[in-house]
Design a protein around this motif. Sequence first.
Motif, PDB file in Angstrom:
ATOM      1  N   PRO A 139       0.821  -1.221   0.000  1.00 19.17           N
ATOM      2  CA  PRO A 139       0.000   0.000   0.000  1.00 19.17           C
ATOM      3  C   PRO A 139       0.851   1.265   0.000  1.00 19.17           C
ATOM      4  O   PRO A 139       1.909   1.320   0.637  1.00 19.17           O
ATOM      5  N   PHE A 140       0.373   2.280  -0.695  1.00 21.44           N
ATOM      6  CA  PHE A 140       1.145   3.484  -0.984  1.00 21.44           C
ATOM      7  C   PHE A 140       1.819   4.072   0.256  1.00 21.44           C
ATOM      8  O   PHE A 140       3.025   4.311   0.272  1.00 21.44           O
ATOM      9  N   ALA A 141       1.055   4.324   1.308  1.00 20.74           N
ATOM     10  CA  ALA A 141       1.594   5.002   2.490  1.00 20.74           C
ATOM     11  C   ALA A 141       2.519   4.110   3.307  1.00 20.74           C
ATOM     12  O   ALA A 141       3.234   4.606   4.186  1.00 20.74           O
ATOM     13  N   LEU A 142       2.538   2.794   3.030  1.00 23.44           N
ATOM     14  CA  LEU A 142       3.375   1.862   3.778  1.00 23.44           C
ATOM     15  C   LEU A 142       4.626   1.459   3.002  1.00 23.44           C
ATOM     16  O   LEU A 142       5.359   0.560   3.416  1.00 23.44           O
ATOM     17  N   ARG A 143       4.897   2.139   1.895  1.00 19.87           N
ATOM     18  CA  ARG A 143       6.058   1.790   1.067  1.00 19.87           C
ATOM     19  C   ARG A 143       7.363   2.176   1.754  1.00 19.87           C
ATOM     20  O   ARG A 143       7.526   3.296   2.230  1.00 19.87           O
ATOM     21  N   SER A 198       6.800  -1.715   6.821  1.00 20.34           N
ATOM     22  CA  SER A 198       5.334  -1.630   6.917  1.00 20.34           C
ATOM     23  C   SER A 198       4.882  -1.887   8.343  1.00 20.34           C
ATOM     24  O   SER A 198       3.966  -1.218   8.844  1.00 20.34           O
ATOM     25  N   PHE A 199       5.528  -2.845   9.007  1.00 17.10           N
ATOM     26  CA  PHE A 199       5.170  -3.153  10.385  1.00 17.10           C
ATOM     27  C   PHE A 199       5.414  -1.941  11.293  1.00 17.10           C
ATOM     28  O   PHE A 199       4.597  -1.645  12.172  1.00 17.10           O
ATOM     29  N   GLY A 200       6.504  -1.230  11.080  1.00 12.32           N
ATOM     30  CA  GLY A 200       6.772  -0.032  11.879  1.00 12.32           C
ATOM     31  C   GLY A 200       5.682   1.006  11.722  1.00 12.32           C
ATOM     32  O   GLY A 200       5.269   1.652  12.701  1.00 12.32           O
ATOM     33  N   CYS A 201       5.193   1.171  10.499  1.00 13.96           N
ATOM     34  CA  CYS A 201       4.082   2.100  10.261  1.00 13.96           C
ATOM     35  C   CYS A 201       2.819   1.636  10.976  1.00 13.96           C
ATOM     36  O   CYS A 201       2.037   2.452  11.478  1.00 13.96           O
ATOM     37  N   THR A 236      -2.808   4.931  17.184  1.00 14.29           N
ATOM     38  CA  THR A 236      -3.436   6.247  17.007  1.00 14.29           C
ATOM     39  C   THR A 236      -4.665   6.238  16.111  1.00 14.29           C
ATOM     40  O   THR A 236      -5.444   7.191  16.110  1.00 14.29           O
ATOM     41  N   ASN A 237      -4.839   5.166  15.312  1.00 10.94           N
ATOM     42  CA  ASN A 237      -5.885   5.098  14.290  1.00 10.94           C
ATOM     43  C   ASN A 237      -5.739   6.227  13.267  1.00 10.94           C
ATOM     44  O   ASN A 237      -6.724   6.746  12.746  1.00 10.94           O
ATOM     45  N   THR A 238      -4.499   6.606  12.988  1.00  7.55           N
ATOM     46  CA  THR A 238      -4.192   7.552  11.910  1.00  7.55           C
ATOM     47  C   THR A 238      -2.974   7.033  11.154  1.00  7.55           C
ATOM     48  O   THR A 238      -2.157   6.298  11.714  1.00  7.55           O
ATOM     49  N   GLN A 239      -2.851   7.398   9.882  1.00  7.01           N
ATOM     50  CA  GLN A 239      -1.680   7.023   9.111  1.00  7.01           C
ATOM     51  C   GLN A 239      -0.478   7.830   9.563  1.00  7.01           C
ATOM     52  O   GLN A 239      -0.592   9.014   9.854  1.00  7.01           O
TER      53      GLN A 239
END
Length: 445
Positions: A285-289, A307-310, A317-320
Amino acid sequence: MASSSPPQTPSSKVPKNPSDDRFEPSVFAAEWIEEYRPGGFHPIKFGDTMADGKFRVVRKLGDGSFSTVWLGVTDGASLPKYVAIKVMKAKQSISAAANELQVASVLATSDENTPKTTHVLLPLDHFTEQGPNGNHQCLLYEPMGVTVASGVHKIPQYRDKVRMMGERRRYPKWMVKTILKHTLLGLSSIHQRKVVHGDLQPGNLLFATRGLDLVDEAELVQSPGDTTDTIKRLDGKIDRWAPPYLALGQSLDKYADFTENMEIKISDLGAAFFQDLPPTKIVTPFALRAPEIILKQKVDEKIDIWSFGCLIYELITNTQLFPVAPDGEEENAEEDDDHFLALNDIIGDLSTNILLHWPRSGLWFGPHGERLNPRAELPRSSGSFNPELYVFDSLETLFKENKTDDIDEAESAVIIALIRQILNYEPSLRPTAEELLGNPWFHSQ
Protein backbone atom coordinates in the motif's frame (compact mmCIF):
# COMPACT_ATOMS: atom_id res chain seq x y z
CA MET A 1 -9.04 -32.46 -7.41
CA ALA A 2 -9.42 -32.85 -11.15
CA SER A 3 -9.65 -29.91 -13.53
CA SER A 4 -11.25 -29.69 -16.94
CA SER A 5 -10.93 -27.57 -20.06
CA PRO A 6 -12.81 -24.29 -20.35
CA PRO A 7 -16.02 -24.41 -22.37
CA GLN A 8 -15.92 -23.30 -25.98
CA THR A 9 -17.87 -20.06 -26.20
CA PRO A 10 -19.07 -19.03 -29.68
CA SER A 11 -17.22 -15.86 -30.63
CA SER A 12 -20.47 -14.28 -31.81
CA LYS A 13 -21.80 -14.36 -28.25
CA VAL A 14 -18.70 -12.95 -26.52
CA PRO A 15 -18.88 -9.20 -25.81
CA LYS A 16 -16.98 -7.67 -28.74
CA ASN A 17 -15.48 -4.73 -26.85
CA PRO A 18 -14.49 -5.17 -23.19
CA SER A 19 -15.12 -1.45 -22.66
CA ASP A 20 -18.77 -1.71 -23.76
CA ASP A 21 -21.03 -1.67 -20.69
CA ARG A 22 -23.60 -4.46 -20.74
CA PHE A 23 -25.31 -3.84 -17.41
CA GLU A 24 -27.13 -1.16 -15.52
CA PRO A 25 -24.67 0.24 -12.94
CA SER A 26 -24.87 -1.00 -9.36
CA VAL A 27 -24.39 1.15 -6.26
CA PHE A 28 -23.30 -1.89 -4.23
CA ALA A 29 -19.77 -1.99 -2.81
CA ALA A 30 -19.02 -5.23 -4.59
CA GLU A 31 -16.91 -6.50 -7.47
CA TRP A 32 -17.26 -4.66 -10.79
CA ILE A 33 -20.19 -6.17 -12.61
CA GLU A 34 -18.59 -5.79 -16.06
CA GLU A 35 -15.84 -8.24 -14.99
CA TYR A 36 -18.34 -11.05 -15.38
CA ARG A 37 -17.13 -11.97 -18.85
CA PRO A 38 -14.85 -14.66 -20.36
CA GLY A 39 -11.59 -14.56 -18.39
CA GLY A 40 -13.23 -12.73 -15.49
CA PHE A 41 -15.14 -13.65 -12.33
CA HIS A 42 -16.99 -16.94 -11.92
CA PRO A 43 -20.77 -16.35 -11.56
CA ILE A 44 -21.92 -17.65 -8.17
CA LYS A 45 -25.24 -17.50 -6.36
CA PHE A 46 -26.28 -18.76 -2.94
CA GLY A 47 -26.99 -22.48 -2.91
CA ASP A 48 -24.56 -23.29 -5.74
CA THR A 49 -22.37 -26.35 -5.28
CA MET A 50 -18.70 -26.50 -6.24
CA ALA A 51 -16.03 -29.18 -6.75
CA ASP A 52 -18.57 -31.75 -7.93
CA GLY A 53 -20.89 -31.10 -5.02
CA LYS A 54 -18.30 -31.16 -2.21
CA PHE A 55 -19.06 -27.58 -1.19
CA ARG A 56 -22.33 -25.67 -1.03
CA VAL A 57 -22.19 -21.85 -1.05
CA VAL A 58 -24.24 -20.21 1.71
CA ARG A 59 -22.75 -16.73 2.14
CA LYS A 60 -20.48 -14.20 0.48
CA LEU A 61 -17.55 -13.12 2.63
CA GLY A 62 -15.93 -10.51 0.39
CA ASP A 63 -14.35 -9.63 -2.92
CA GLY A 64 -11.19 -8.11 -4.37
CA SER A 65 -9.68 -7.12 -7.69
CA PHE A 66 -8.91 -10.69 -8.70
CA SER A 67 -11.24 -12.91 -6.69
CA THR A 68 -14.46 -13.32 -4.75
CA VAL A 69 -14.63 -15.15 -1.41
CA TRP A 70 -17.55 -17.32 -0.25
CA LEU A 71 -18.51 -19.40 2.77
CA GLY A 72 -19.01 -23.02 1.85
CA VAL A 73 -20.51 -25.91 3.80
CA THR A 74 -18.76 -29.28 3.65
CA ASP A 75 -19.61 -32.76 4.87
CA GLY A 76 -17.13 -32.18 7.69
CA ALA A 77 -15.30 -35.45 7.03
CA SER A 78 -11.84 -34.29 5.91
CA LEU A 79 -12.32 -30.54 6.28
CA PRO A 80 -13.99 -28.25 8.84
CA LYS A 81 -17.76 -27.92 8.52
CA TYR A 82 -17.31 -24.41 7.06
CA VAL A 83 -14.59 -23.23 4.68
CA ALA A 84 -13.82 -19.94 2.97
CA ILE A 85 -13.57 -20.45 -0.80
CA LYS A 86 -11.42 -17.93 -2.68
CA VAL A 87 -12.48 -18.07 -6.35
CA MET A 88 -9.94 -16.48 -8.70
CA LYS A 89 -10.74 -14.76 -11.98
CA ALA A 90 -10.13 -17.14 -14.86
CA LYS A 91 -7.39 -15.00 -16.44
CA GLN A 92 -5.55 -14.69 -13.11
CA SER A 93 -6.02 -18.30 -12.07
CA ILE A 94 -2.90 -19.82 -13.57
CA SER A 95 -0.31 -17.24 -12.51
CA ALA A 96 -1.73 -15.79 -9.28
CA ALA A 97 -3.01 -19.03 -7.77
CA ALA A 98 0.14 -20.91 -8.78
CA ASN A 99 2.30 -18.30 -7.05
CA GLU A 100 0.18 -18.35 -3.90
CA LEU A 101 0.15 -22.15 -3.76
CA GLN A 102 3.91 -22.36 -4.34
CA VAL A 103 4.61 -19.91 -1.54
CA ALA A 104 2.10 -21.67 0.73
CA SER A 105 3.73 -25.06 0.11
CA VAL A 106 7.08 -23.67 1.29
CA LEU A 107 5.48 -22.05 4.35
CA ALA A 108 3.77 -25.34 5.23
CA THR A 109 7.09 -27.19 5.61
CA SER A 110 8.97 -27.51 8.89
CA ASP A 111 11.93 -29.38 10.33
CA GLU A 112 14.15 -29.31 13.39
CA ASN A 113 15.77 -26.07 12.17
CA THR A 114 12.62 -24.32 10.96
CA PRO A 115 9.64 -24.38 13.31
CA LYS A 116 6.09 -24.76 12.05
CA THR A 117 4.58 -21.65 10.47
CA THR A 118 2.29 -19.83 12.87
CA HIS A 119 -0.10 -16.90 12.56
CA VAL A 120 -0.26 -17.17 8.76
CA LEU A 121 -3.44 -18.19 6.94
CA LEU A 122 -2.46 -21.06 4.63
CA PRO A 123 -4.72 -22.87 2.12
CA LEU A 124 -6.35 -26.07 3.35
CA ASP A 125 -6.82 -27.38 -0.19
CA HIS A 126 -7.52 -26.20 -3.73
CA PHE A 127 -9.46 -27.25 -6.82
CA THR A 128 -10.38 -25.97 -10.27
CA GLU A 129 -13.95 -24.97 -11.09
CA GLN A 130 -15.19 -24.80 -14.67
CA GLY A 131 -17.67 -22.08 -15.60
CA PRO A 132 -18.91 -20.02 -18.55
CA ASN A 133 -15.98 -17.60 -18.14
CA GLY A 134 -13.23 -20.23 -18.05
CA ASN A 135 -11.38 -22.30 -15.47
CA HIS A 136 -11.11 -20.77 -12.01
CA GLN A 137 -8.61 -21.79 -9.37
CA CYS A 138 -10.34 -22.05 -5.99
CA LEU A 139 -8.41 -22.00 -2.73
CA LEU A 140 -9.91 -23.22 0.55
CA TYR A 141 -9.17 -21.53 3.88
CA GLU A 142 -10.23 -21.56 7.48
CA PRO A 143 -13.02 -18.94 7.75
CA MET A 144 -11.81 -15.89 9.66
CA GLY A 145 -13.81 -13.33 11.61
CA VAL A 146 -12.95 -9.85 10.42
CA THR A 147 -9.95 -7.79 9.33
CA VAL A 148 -7.97 -5.63 11.72
CA ALA A 149 -8.81 -2.72 9.40
CA SER A 150 -12.54 -2.97 10.12
CA GLY A 151 -12.65 -5.00 13.33
CA VAL A 152 -12.28 -1.99 15.62
CA HIS A 153 -15.97 -1.19 15.01
CA LYS A 154 -16.97 -4.75 15.99
CA ILE A 155 -15.19 -5.12 19.33
CA PRO A 156 -17.56 -5.30 22.34
CA GLN A 157 -17.10 -1.69 23.47
CA TYR A 158 -18.24 -0.33 20.09
CA ARG A 159 -20.38 -3.08 18.51
CA ASP A 160 -23.81 -1.74 19.51
CA LYS A 161 -22.97 1.95 19.62
CA VAL A 162 -23.72 4.48 16.90
CA ARG A 163 -20.54 6.13 15.74
CA MET A 164 -20.61 9.85 16.51
CA MET A 165 -19.25 12.47 14.13
CA GLY A 166 -15.55 13.01 14.77
CA GLU A 167 -15.29 9.98 17.07
CA ARG A 168 -11.97 8.16 16.79
CA ARG A 169 -12.31 4.47 17.56
CA ARG A 170 -9.18 2.65 18.62
CA TYR A 171 -8.28 -0.81 19.83
CA PRO A 172 -7.42 -0.99 23.53
CA LYS A 173 -3.69 -1.15 24.15
CA TRP A 174 -3.69 -4.83 25.14
CA MET A 175 -5.32 -5.72 21.82
CA VAL A 176 -2.83 -3.59 19.89
CA LYS A 177 0.05 -5.46 21.51
CA THR A 178 -1.53 -8.84 20.76
CA ILE A 179 -2.18 -7.91 17.13
CA LEU A 180 1.39 -6.68 16.69
CA LYS A 181 2.97 -9.63 18.50
CA HIS A 182 1.02 -12.19 16.43
CA THR A 183 1.95 -10.27 13.27
CA LEU A 184 5.63 -10.52 14.23
CA LEU A 185 5.26 -14.26 14.83
CA GLY A 186 3.74 -14.60 11.36
CA LEU A 187 6.45 -12.47 9.75
CA SER A 188 9.13 -14.47 11.53
CA SER A 189 7.70 -17.70 10.08
CA ILE A 190 7.53 -16.18 6.61
CA HIS A 191 10.99 -14.59 6.64
CA GLN A 192 12.70 -17.70 8.02
CA ARG A 193 11.69 -19.39 4.78
CA LYS A 194 13.14 -16.58 2.64
CA VAL A 195 9.68 -15.35 1.65
CA VAL A 196 8.53 -11.71 1.59
CA HIS A 197 4.84 -11.00 2.16
CA GLY A 198 4.90 -7.71 0.22
CA ASP A 199 1.40 -6.53 1.20
CA LEU A 200 1.40 -6.20 4.98
CA GLN A 201 -1.51 -3.97 5.97
CA PRO A 202 -4.46 -3.98 8.42
CA GLY A 203 -6.75 -5.39 5.72
CA ASN A 204 -4.56 -8.50 5.51
CA LEU A 205 -4.50 -9.14 9.26
CA LEU A 206 -7.45 -11.25 10.36
CA PHE A 207 -9.11 -12.14 13.66
CA ALA A 208 -9.78 -15.87 14.00
CA THR A 209 -13.26 -17.11 14.85
CA ARG A 210 -14.24 -19.17 17.89
CA GLY A 211 -16.65 -22.12 17.83
CA LEU A 212 -17.80 -21.53 14.24
CA ASP A 213 -18.22 -25.24 13.50
CA LEU A 214 -20.81 -25.41 16.30
CA VAL A 215 -22.94 -22.67 14.72
CA ASP A 216 -26.12 -23.84 12.99
CA GLU A 217 -26.06 -23.31 9.25
CA ALA A 218 -29.33 -21.35 9.43
CA GLU A 219 -27.49 -18.57 11.32
CA LEU A 220 -24.95 -18.16 8.55
CA VAL A 221 -27.10 -18.42 5.43
CA GLN A 222 -27.33 -15.30 3.26
CA SER A 223 -30.31 -15.07 0.94
CA PRO A 224 -31.26 -12.71 -1.91
CA GLY A 225 -32.78 -9.54 -0.46
CA ASP A 226 -31.36 -6.42 1.19
CA THR A 227 -27.77 -7.61 0.72
CA THR A 228 -28.12 -8.35 -3.00
CA ASP A 229 -28.65 -6.22 -6.08
CA THR A 230 -30.28 -7.74 -9.17
CA ILE A 231 -28.13 -7.63 -12.29
CA LYS A 232 -29.90 -6.17 -15.31
CA ARG A 233 -28.55 -6.05 -18.84
CA LEU A 234 -29.08 -2.78 -20.68
CA ASP A 235 -30.53 -4.65 -23.65
CA GLY A 236 -32.89 -6.70 -21.46
CA LYS A 237 -31.31 -10.03 -22.40
CA ILE A 238 -30.28 -12.76 -20.00
CA ASP A 239 -26.51 -12.86 -19.54
CA ARG A 240 -24.92 -16.30 -19.39
CA TRP A 241 -21.61 -14.97 -18.06
CA ALA A 242 -22.97 -13.17 -14.97
CA PRO A 243 -24.86 -14.26 -11.83
CA PRO A 244 -28.47 -13.12 -11.28
CA TYR A 245 -27.37 -10.66 -8.58
CA LEU A 246 -24.38 -9.02 -6.91
CA ALA A 247 -24.01 -9.73 -3.21
CA LEU A 248 -22.51 -7.61 -0.46
CA GLY A 249 -19.79 -9.33 1.54
CA GLN A 250 -20.99 -10.34 5.01
CA SER A 251 -18.07 -10.89 7.37
CA LEU A 252 -18.18 -13.34 10.25
CA ASP A 253 -17.42 -10.58 12.78
CA LYS A 254 -20.19 -11.87 15.07
CA TYR A 255 -18.08 -14.99 15.61
CA ALA A 256 -14.66 -13.29 15.83
CA ASP A 257 -12.72 -13.94 19.01
CA PHE A 258 -11.98 -10.60 20.69
CA THR A 259 -11.10 -12.14 24.05
CA GLU A 260 -7.68 -12.43 25.65
CA ASN A 261 -7.38 -15.74 23.74
CA MET A 262 -7.73 -13.94 20.38
CA GLU A 263 -5.56 -15.01 17.47
CA ILE A 264 -4.40 -12.90 14.53
CA LYS A 265 -3.25 -14.39 11.24
CA ILE A 266 -1.53 -12.76 8.27
CA SER A 267 -3.56 -13.45 5.13
CA ASP A 268 -3.34 -13.05 1.34
CA LEU A 269 -0.13 -14.50 -0.06
CA GLY A 270 -1.07 -13.34 -3.55
CA ALA A 271 1.68 -10.71 -3.60
CA ALA A 272 4.25 -12.77 -1.68
CA PHE A 273 7.53 -13.65 -3.33
CA PHE A 274 10.81 -15.41 -2.65
CA GLN A 275 13.67 -13.12 -1.68
CA ASP A 276 15.82 -14.16 -4.66
CA LEU A 277 12.92 -13.75 -7.13
CA PRO A 278 11.41 -10.29 -6.51
CA PRO A 279 8.60 -9.21 -8.87
CA THR A 280 8.85 -6.23 -11.19
CA LYS A 281 6.07 -4.46 -9.30
CA ILE A 282 5.60 -4.37 -5.52
CA VAL A 283 1.99 -3.94 -4.38
CA THR A 284 2.65 -2.65 -0.85
CA PRO A 285 0.00 0.00 0.00
CA PHE A 286 1.15 3.48 -0.98
CA ALA A 287 1.59 5.00 2.49
CA LEU A 288 3.37 1.86 3.78
CA ARG A 289 6.06 1.79 1.07
CA ALA A 290 9.65 1.57 2.23
CA PRO A 291 12.08 4.04 0.56
CA GLU A 292 13.64 1.27 -1.55
CA ILE A 293 10.22 0.51 -3.06
CA ILE A 294 9.71 4.16 -4.02
CA LEU A 295 13.20 4.28 -5.56
CA LYS A 296 12.61 0.93 -7.33
CA GLN A 297 15.76 -0.48 -5.77
CA LYS A 298 16.42 -4.06 -4.69
CA VAL A 299 13.93 -5.21 -2.08
CA ASP A 300 13.93 -7.97 0.53
CA GLU A 301 12.02 -8.94 3.68
CA LYS A 302 12.88 -5.59 5.26
CA ILE A 303 10.03 -3.96 3.31
CA ASP A 304 7.66 -5.97 5.52
CA ILE A 305 9.49 -4.69 8.60
CA TRP A 306 9.08 -1.09 7.41
CA SER A 307 5.33 -1.63 6.92
CA PHE A 308 5.17 -3.15 10.38
CA GLY A 309 6.77 -0.03 11.88
CA CYS A 310 4.08 2.10 10.26
CA LEU A 311 1.40 -0.23 11.63
CA ILE A 312 2.57 0.26 15.22
CA TYR A 313 1.78 3.97 14.95
CA GLU A 314 -1.43 3.37 12.97
CA LEU A 315 -2.92 0.84 15.40
CA ILE A 316 -2.15 2.96 18.46
CA THR A 317 -3.44 6.25 17.01
CA ASN A 318 -5.88 5.10 14.29
CA THR A 319 -4.19 7.55 11.91
CA GLN A 320 -1.68 7.02 9.11
CA LEU A 321 1.89 7.90 9.99
CA PHE A 322 2.61 9.22 6.50
CA PRO A 323 -0.53 10.98 5.19
CA VAL A 324 0.14 10.36 1.50
CA ALA A 325 -1.99 8.66 -1.13
CA PRO A 326 -1.91 8.18 -4.91
CA ASP A 327 -4.08 10.52 -6.94
CA GLY A 328 -5.11 7.70 -9.25
CA GLU A 329 -4.28 4.09 -10.04
CA GLU A 330 -0.85 4.97 -11.43
CA GLU A 331 1.86 6.42 -9.20
CA ASN A 332 3.66 9.55 -10.42
CA ALA A 333 6.77 11.54 -9.58
CA GLU A 334 4.93 14.28 -7.70
CA GLU A 335 3.34 11.74 -5.37
CA ASP A 336 6.73 10.20 -4.69
CA ASP A 337 8.01 13.70 -3.90
CA ASP A 338 5.25 14.13 -1.32
CA HIS A 339 6.14 10.78 0.25
CA PHE A 340 9.85 11.59 0.57
CA LEU A 341 9.10 15.04 1.98
CA ALA A 342 6.81 13.46 4.57
CA LEU A 343 9.58 11.01 5.51
CA ASN A 344 12.05 13.86 5.84
CA ASP A 345 9.78 15.89 8.13
CA ILE A 346 8.36 13.08 10.27
CA ILE A 347 11.30 10.66 10.61
CA GLY A 348 14.26 12.94 9.97
CA ASP A 349 16.78 14.00 7.35
CA LEU A 350 16.75 11.78 4.28
CA SER A 351 19.81 9.62 3.76
CA THR A 352 22.49 10.35 1.18
CA ASN A 353 21.39 7.23 -0.74
CA ILE A 354 17.85 8.58 -1.08
CA LEU A 355 18.95 12.06 -2.14
CA LEU A 356 21.35 10.60 -4.72
CA HIS A 357 18.83 8.20 -6.27
CA TRP A 358 15.69 10.33 -5.99
CA PRO A 359 15.61 11.96 -9.47
CA ARG A 360 13.72 15.06 -8.31
CA SER A 361 15.50 15.69 -5.00
CA GLY A 362 17.14 18.80 -6.50
CA LEU A 363 13.72 20.45 -6.66
CA TRP A 364 13.40 20.27 -2.90
CA PHE A 365 16.90 20.23 -1.45
CA GLY A 366 19.99 22.33 -2.13
CA PRO A 367 23.56 21.03 -2.62
CA HIS A 368 24.16 21.00 1.14
CA GLY A 369 20.90 19.28 2.00
CA GLU A 370 19.10 22.52 2.81
CA ARG A 371 15.33 22.48 2.31
CA LEU A 372 14.10 24.53 -0.65
CA ASN A 373 10.57 25.80 -1.13
CA PRO A 374 9.76 26.02 -4.85
CA ARG A 375 6.02 26.21 -4.26
CA ALA A 376 6.43 29.54 -2.47
CA GLU A 377 7.23 31.13 -5.83
CA LEU A 378 3.88 30.09 -7.31
CA PRO A 379 1.24 32.84 -7.61
CA ARG A 380 -1.36 33.00 -4.84
CA SER A 381 -5.01 33.30 -5.79
CA SER A 382 -7.63 34.73 -3.51
CA GLY A 383 -9.28 32.03 -1.41
CA SER A 384 -7.10 29.24 -2.84
CA PHE A 385 -4.84 26.78 -1.04
CA ASN A 386 -1.65 28.34 0.28
CA PRO A 387 0.99 27.16 -2.21
CA GLU A 388 3.86 27.30 0.28
CA LEU A 389 5.41 23.94 1.02
CA TYR A 390 3.64 22.17 3.86
CA VAL A 391 5.92 20.91 6.62
CA PHE A 392 4.78 17.93 8.67
CA ASP A 393 5.29 17.68 12.41
CA SER A 394 7.87 15.26 13.77
CA LEU A 395 7.06 11.74 14.89
CA GLU A 396 7.31 12.82 18.51
CA THR A 397 4.79 15.63 18.07
CA LEU A 398 2.37 13.52 16.04
CA PHE A 399 2.48 10.66 18.53
CA LYS A 400 1.85 12.95 21.49
CA GLU A 401 -1.15 14.51 19.74
CA ASN A 402 -2.73 11.21 18.67
CA LYS A 403 -1.86 8.60 21.31
CA THR A 404 -4.34 7.21 23.81
CA ASP A 405 -4.47 8.61 27.34
CA ASP A 406 -3.27 5.36 28.90
CA ILE A 407 0.16 5.78 27.29
CA ASP A 408 2.24 8.03 29.53
CA GLU A 409 5.37 9.99 28.66
CA ALA A 410 7.76 7.20 29.57
CA GLU A 411 5.91 4.60 27.48
CA SER A 412 5.63 7.08 24.62
CA ALA A 413 9.42 7.38 24.57
CA VAL A 414 9.73 3.58 24.40
CA ILE A 415 7.26 3.29 21.49
CA ILE A 416 8.80 6.19 19.56
CA ALA A 417 12.26 4.67 19.97
CA LEU A 418 10.89 1.36 18.69
CA ILE A 419 9.31 2.96 15.63
CA ARG A 420 12.50 4.90 14.87
CA GLN A 421 14.56 1.72 15.19
CA ILE A 422 12.32 0.04 12.62
CA LEU A 423 11.95 2.94 10.17
CA ASN A 424 15.63 3.11 9.29
CA TYR A 425 16.30 4.41 5.79
CA GLU A 426 18.98 1.71 5.42
CA PRO A 427 17.17 -1.66 5.06
CA SER A 428 20.05 -3.73 6.46
CA LEU A 429 19.90 -1.76 9.72
CA ARG A 430 16.24 -2.53 10.37
CA PRO A 431 15.69 -5.22 13.01
CA THR A 432 14.39 -8.66 12.10
CA ALA A 433 11.01 -9.95 13.23
CA GLU A 434 12.78 -12.27 15.68
CA GLU A 435 14.72 -9.37 17.19
CA LEU A 436 11.56 -7.30 17.55
CA LEU A 437 9.82 -10.17 19.34
CA GLY A 438 12.39 -9.76 22.09
CA ASN A 439 11.41 -6.14 22.72
CA PRO A 440 9.91 -5.93 26.23
CA TRP A 441 7.14 -3.56 25.14
CA PHE A 442 5.31 -6.33 23.27
CA HIS A 443 5.22 -8.42 26.45
CA SER A 444 4.41 -5.75 29.04
CA GLN A 445 0.91 -5.08 30.37
